[in-house]
Design a protein around this motif. Sequence first.
Motif, mmCIF file in Angstrom:
data_model
loop_
_atom_site.group_PDB
_atom_site.id
_atom_site.type_symbol
_atom_site.label_atom_id
_atom_site.label_comp_id
_atom_site.label_asym_id
_atom_site.label_seq_id
_atom_site.Cartn_x
_atom_site.Cartn_y
_atom_site.Cartn_z
ATOM 1 N N GLY A 189 22.806 -4.127 9.904
ATOM 2 C CA GLY A 189 23.629 -3.258 9.068
ATOM 3 C C GLY A 189 24.765 -4.037 8.409
ATOM 4 O O GLY A 189 24.955 -5.235 8.682
ATOM 5 N N ILE A 190 25.490 -3.356 7.549
ATOM 6 C CA ILE A 190 26.580 -4.022 6.805
ATOM 7 C C ILE A 190 27.878 -3.258 7.068
ATOM 8 O O ILE A 190 27.920 -2.030 6.879
ATOM 9 C CB ILE A 190 26.266 -4.026 5.289
ATOM 10 N N GLY A 240 19.966 -12.636 -4.549
ATOM 11 C CA GLY A 240 18.785 -11.760 -4.615
ATOM 12 C C GLY A 240 19.132 -10.336 -5.000
ATOM 13 O O GLY A 240 18.505 -9.754 -5.896
ATOM 14 N N LEU A 241 20.135 -9.758 -4.344
ATOM 15 C CA LEU A 241 20.473 -8.362 -4.629
ATOM 16 C C LEU A 241 21.077 -8.199 -6.023
ATOM 17 O O LEU A 241 20.820 -7.210 -6.702
ATOM 18 C CB LEU A 241 21.439 -7.824 -3.572
ATOM 19 N N ALA A 242 21.888 -9.188 -6.431
ATOM 20 C CA ALA A 242 22.492 -9.112 -7.774
ATOM 21 C C ALA A 242 21.388 -9.074 -8.829
ATOM 22 O O ALA A 242 21.413 -8.257 -9.762
ATOM 23 C CB ALA A 242 23.412 -10.308 -8.003
ATOM 24 N N SER A 281 20.081 -0.488 7.705
ATOM 25 C CA SER A 281 20.385 -0.214 6.295
ATOM 26 C C SER A 281 19.200 0.448 5.605
ATOM 27 O O SER A 281 18.061 0.281 6.017
ATOM 28 C CB SER A 281 20.672 -1.514 5.543
ATOM 29 N N SER A 316 20.661 -17.353 -0.675
ATOM 30 C CA SER A 316 21.593 -17.881 -1.679
ATOM 31 C C SER A 316 22.601 -16.814 -2.109
ATOM 32 O O SER A 316 23.536 -17.096 -2.843
ATOM 33 C CB SER A 316 20.801 -18.359 -2.900
ATOM 34 N N GLY A 317 22.414 -15.581 -1.722
ATOM 35 C CA GLY A 317 23.359 -14.512 -2.072
ATOM 36 C C GLY A 317 23.184 -13.971 -3.480
ATOM 37 O O GLY A 317 24.066 -13.293 -3.991
ATOM 38 N N ASP A 322 15.681 -0.523 7.344
ATOM 39 C CA ASP A 322 15.515 -1.448 8.480
ATOM 40 C C ASP A 322 16.415 -1.032 9.636
ATOM 41 O O ASP A 322 17.402 -0.318 9.446
ATOM 42 C CB ASP A 322 15.803 -2.888 8.043
ATOM 43 N N ASN A 365 14.967 -9.116 2.849
ATOM 44 C CA ASN A 365 16.286 -8.887 3.474
ATOM 45 C C ASN A 365 16.141 -8.020 4.715
ATOM 46 O O ASN A 365 16.770 -8.285 5.743
ATOM 47 C CB ASN A 365 17.224 -8.189 2.490
ATOM 48 N N ALA A 366 15.299 -6.974 4.608
ATOM 49 C CA ALA A 366 15.120 -6.057 5.745
ATOM 50 C C ALA A 366 14.551 -6.803 6.948
ATOM 51 O O ALA A 366 14.840 -6.475 8.093
ATOM 52 C CB ALA A 366 14.209 -4.908 5.345
ATOM 53 N N LEU A 411 28.363 -12.302 2.260
ATOM 54 C CA LEU A 411 29.074 -11.429 3.213
ATOM 55 C C LEU A 411 29.163 -12.051 4.607
ATOM 56 O O LEU A 411 29.083 -11.354 5.613
ATOM 57 C CB LEU A 411 28.376 -10.062 3.326
ATOM 58 N N ILE A 422 28.519 -6.070 -1.983
ATOM 59 C CA ILE A 422 27.103 -6.365 -1.719
ATOM 60 C C ILE A 422 26.337 -6.882 -2.937
ATOM 61 O O ILE A 422 25.472 -7.738 -2.811
ATOM 62 C CB ILE A 422 26.408 -5.124 -1.104
#
Length: 680
Positions: A477-478, A506-508, A531, A503-504, A473, A445-446, A493, A486
């Motif tokens: 930013g968000i 990864g963080l979950a 971030s 796919s949205g 990174d 992600n970074a 987002l 997030i």
Amino acid sequence: MGAYFRPEKNKTRKHKTIRHALIAGLGFFILAWGGVELTREAGRTASIWPATAFALAFLLRAPRKEWPAILTAIFGGSVMAYVAHNDSLSRTIFVSFINLPEVLLGAHVLRRYTKEKFDLSDHKHLLAFAAVSLLLPIPFSLLAAAYFTVFMNLSYGDVAISWYMANALGIIIFTPLFFIIGWDQLKSFTRPDLRKKSFIVLTGLVVSLSLVFMQNSYPLLFVVFPIMALTAFWLGTPGAVIALAITTVMSIICAMSGIGPISLVDGSMGEKTFVLQGFLATTALISLPIASALTYRTRLEKSLKEAKESADKANLAKSVFLTSMSHELRTPLNAILGFSQLLLLNQGQNLTEKNKEHLEHVMTGGEHLLKLVSDVLDLAKVEAGKVSINPVVVSCDEVFEEVAEMLGTTAAKHNITIHVEAPMHLYVMADRARLTQVMVNLLSNAVKYNTDGGKVFISAKAVDTGVRIEVLDTGKGIPCAKHDQIFQPFNRLGAERSEIEGSGIGLAISKQLTEAMKGYMGFESEEGKGSIFYIELPQAEAQEPVINLKPEISSHVKSKSRILYIEDNFANAELMRSIVGQFLKVELFVASAGHEGLQQAKDFAPDIIISDIHLSDMTGYEVLATLKADPETAHIPVFALTADATFPQNEHAKGFDRVITKPFQLKDLVDHIGSVLQAA
Ligand code: ADP
């Protein structure tokens, strides 16, 4: 309470109405006649009047269409009761008439207020009922008092008060009983989970009532309250109304017979009645609200439980679907990625630069698809709590080095530099593979959401709560407004509108995996500046040897070795032929079905048997069981080669010597086979 008579639309409806009307008329007759009869001695001043309560409960339960018939029958029952007592015609007609508007109005108001679903375990309905019970009898008592004053010369005040008290008390105590009670309710007290409690409270009630009312020495009325409260607590509204009715009947009978604490009241019959009424009203006002609250809570708990059960079922169905979907996708992916790898390895001989480029596209697309399938499956597993975590001492340096190397090429393409700043010898307790997965996600992600020429810093430091690993990174930013979304699965987002692949989820997954490793994940981000995503994990005290995960391609196997591969997918069988031919140079036998494989295992005595799990004629477990049961083949190591990614955690995996998941890395497969053949 579901105490309503069910509405019916066929012919039997008429018969039902007649039956209900007859029951209502007869019931009212018995209660009115009994009420007058019991109070004949006491100058016909009833302390409680259950007949009106009965009529009101009947109307509350019945469909509105039946009301005219029921009211007529009640009027008839009332006339008969007074005639049986030789009352004058005018008095009979008056007293019978005065009941009708009272119950009609009460039933109408309650049904309307509760949208035709009057339910005593709903506290709002209970409040409305209490208000109706207390207010409704007022105008009718005044009317009755006027009649008795004019025609019978009785005191207006006395008649009004006693009429009101008997009526209001009758409604408060007996309406719930008549409204709720039915065969199903009574039967419910004998249910296995309630049987013991019913027995205890009923015995307790009878004992305490006997203690209170069977003696004339002490005013022990307060003893009744705890047992009433307990009944309400354990048996809900049905239990409370029955206990209330028992208490009422017993206290009235005892009071009329001159025994019990009421007889200790030093005053007129009117005053004694007043005390008795006060006691009964208090009992009702304590137990009914408790019961209502409890019944409401029990029902809520039940519906929550049902909702949870159906959600669990849906979740299970989802997991099964995702597992089988992943299996279906992994099988062809195995052939795509495997052959692509082989072709790329051989490219020096036949492939042009253009061919090579095309092949690389096939590989990239395949790998992207594989990652997506794995992510979706991972999310399903994490959500179902089926991820097995194997905590070991992991070196931060090693993981950082590994992930930085993995993403180095992608970062370089965008002129992004990755800086690793971990102090040496910092260790965490974590599942090695899962920690790498989380770190790869944060680092990718970074890189993905960075700007051209940007920077990424990976660092670790010891903090009070353990070790804090940060990935910083200098990217987009968000925005603050999106911070709370997030970690939502499938929420990108807005990145879905960009070129950046993802796919949205990864963080979950990463957050849940970190928590499964007893850690914590958080982030700080500012739009336009960049971030910091961080995880905190328990620190490991001692350094332990960390397993080297990089396999070596094996070349020292005995050339006379034999492998039997049981696989019904032609492409995958061909892939294995190529791999074995190129890297292991041993003899390979391929069987396209389970039975054929079992026969070949006996005929050729292979050194390893590799079996697919989903075969056309039998499962891989059956193949394994048959091989192990036969002394001729029991000693041969058996590998499972499966596209079911949940399999390695599956208990069925236990019997196999190794489990290899499709799509496999060539190196892994060769390593596994090589290590067994060398040992052999
Ligand atoms: P994916 O990257 O596959 O879309 P993730 O779950 O990894 O899914 O991330 C969810 C979303 O969070 C991303 O789509 C992106 O919008 C945002 N995001 C994650 N990491 C960063 C980051 N380092 N900088 C900016 N935005 C990020």
